[in-house]
Design a protein around this motif. Sequence first.
Motif, short mmCIF file in Angstrom:
data_model
loop_
_atom_site.label_atom_id
_atom_site.label_comp_id
_atom_site.label_asym_id
_atom_site.label_seq_id
_atom_site.Cartn_x
_atom_site.Cartn_y
_atom_site.Cartn_z
N LEU A 1 0.83 -1.20 0.00
CA LEU A 1 0.00 0.00 0.00
C LEU A 1 0.86 1.25 0.00
O LEU A 1 0.57 2.22 -0.72
N ALA A 2 1.93 1.24 0.76
CA ALA A 2 2.83 2.40 0.80
C ALA A 2 3.46 2.64 -0.57
O ALA A 2 3.61 3.80 -1.00
N LEU B 1 -3.50 -3.60 7.13
CA LEU B 1 -3.99 -2.81 6.00
C LEU B 1 -5.16 -1.93 6.43
O LEU B 1 -5.24 -0.76 6.05
N HIS B 2 -6.07 -2.50 7.20
CA HIS B 2 -7.21 -1.73 7.72
C HIS B 2 -6.72 -0.54 8.54
O HIS B 2 -7.20 0.59 8.36
N GLU B 3 -5.76 -0.79 9.40
CA GLU B 3 -5.23 0.29 10.25
C GLU B 3 -4.46 1.32 9.43
O GLU B 3 -4.36 2.49 9.82
N ALA B 4 -3.95 0.91 8.27
CA ALA B 4 -3.24 1.83 7.39
C ALA B 4 -4.19 2.67 6.53
O ALA B 4 -3.73 3.55 5.80
N GLY B 5 -5.50 2.39 6.60
CA GLY B 5 -6.47 3.28 5.98
C GLY B 5 -7.14 2.80 4.72
O GLY B 5 -7.83 3.59 4.06
N VAL B 6 -6.98 1.51 4.33
CA VAL B 6 -7.74 1.06 3.16
C VAL B 6 -9.23 1.06 3.49
O VAL B 6 -9.63 1.00 4.66
N LEU C 1 -4.73 12.19 -1.72
CA LEU C 1 -4.86 10.80 -1.32
C LEU C 1 -5.65 10.76 -0.03
O LEU C 1 -5.35 11.48 0.93
N ILE C 2 -6.68 9.91 0.00
CA ILE C 2 -7.58 9.86 1.14
C ILE C 2 -7.53 8.47 1.78
O ILE C 2 -7.17 7.48 1.14
N GLU C 3 -7.89 8.43 3.04
CA GLU C 3 -7.92 7.19 3.81
C GLU C 3 -9.30 7.01 4.43
O GLU C 3 -10.05 7.98 4.59
N ARG C 4 -9.60 5.78 4.79
CA ARG C 4 -10.84 5.49 5.49
C ARG C 4 -10.94 6.36 6.75
O ARG C 4 -10.00 6.46 7.55
N ASN C 5 -12.09 6.99 6.91
CA ASN C 5 -12.41 7.80 8.09
C ASN C 5 -11.56 9.08 8.22
O ASN C 5 -11.59 9.71 9.27
#
Length: 452
Positions: free
Chosen positions: A114-115, A146-151, A446-450
């Motif tokens: 992801l990075a 991955l979830h914590e990284a914002g997908v 670039l956007i992330e979840r929440n």
Amino acid sequence: MTATPSRPDLVLRSTRVVTPESLRAASVLVGDGRITEVLPHEAALPDGAGRVVDLGDDVLLPGLVDTHVHVNDPGRTEWEGFWTATQAAAAGGITTLLDMPLNSLPPTTTAAHLAVKRDVARGKAHVDTGFWGGAVPGNVADLRPLHEAGVFGFKCFLSPSGVEEFPELDRAGLRAALTEIAAFDGLLIVHAEDPAHLGAAPQPHGPRYADFLASRPRAAENDAIAALIELARELDARVHVLHLSSSDALPMIARAKRDGVRITVETCPHFLTLTAEEVPDGATEFKCCPPIREKHNQDALWNGLADGTIDCVVSDHSPCTAGLKVPDFGQAWGGISSLQLGLPAVWTEARRRGHSPADVARWMSAAPARLAGLHGRKGGIAPGHDADFAVFAPDQTFTVDPAELHHRNQVTAYAGRTLHGVVRSSWLRGEQITDHGRTLTRAGRLIERNSA
């Protein structure tokens, strides 16, 4: 005591503004990139209001949100890339997109991958861009990071994906991945075709579209969706069915929703506007999986969209180089390019069936924003939302010329079709980013979840 809204720096005024409540004449006030107020069309503006743009009778839509885009960057950038994909999106009225985790190298199946993807996208995004993670055999331990990284969630295939670096999940793998994702209330989005049905069907070969259609039977979708529903019910998990093609699945999906199963469903412009009967032999620009089906199937999909069984319409933009679209349906790459054309394609058919611009905005903006968890900021013309807009002339027509598309490869199933609806301009956080398809500026983030 009610706070006084800040002084707007932009006002967009139209006789037809699509708000969450209605299509109405209104003035939309924007300050610091967000919508501050929606006033009646002729209302007096605050003292010191900034630039006023009168759009006349053009429809002001919330910027579209496309949650199903294959950008293919890095690794297969000759197929597409963040620069060209997001330009095409902006020209088509899309102001937010989410990139799929496969067809790039590396695939987005670990936080480290992801990075890499973000590093490549940074500085190239013309619209706001976020990322899905991937669920593949052996990466259950990577899902929470991955979830914590914002997908925004996780994609999996239940049948071969077409690329070896992104294998499908078998039933045990699906259960393991969904159990883990449910533990942190994540979202699994699923390419739902059953491999046993695909293996038993005649294998595709040659130029005849009828032979290709026979190779992807409805039963493959129907049985995969049925199994997904039962597993989501058992685990109380959030699942989303990608690119629904088979209308046979609609009754079971409707029942599952009534039963409280946490399932949502999308379909795509090509399933709503193109039919199997019209695909010429050898025309592999129409090839996708699951396939474009018959006219009566399309009618049922529209009914499912109208009654809410199908939640949203997104592109599944899956491009490739022209050389991969050989005139053999067994050998050609499967995918349809439509980022720039989805809105007019859907509107052309929607208007014929008696739907309104407000319906299209609900399917292509509000509902995908809700799917991605962005509904507080994206997908609506309402105070507090990002000032993302598409200015749309619904009665104007144009004929699709592939040479005028921003896609890296001008291969499209819509070539030569006359469509209703022209995107005059797109706006991102109050800044105009396109003018009649011409790029004015690059303002995407670039956007992330929440965190959008």
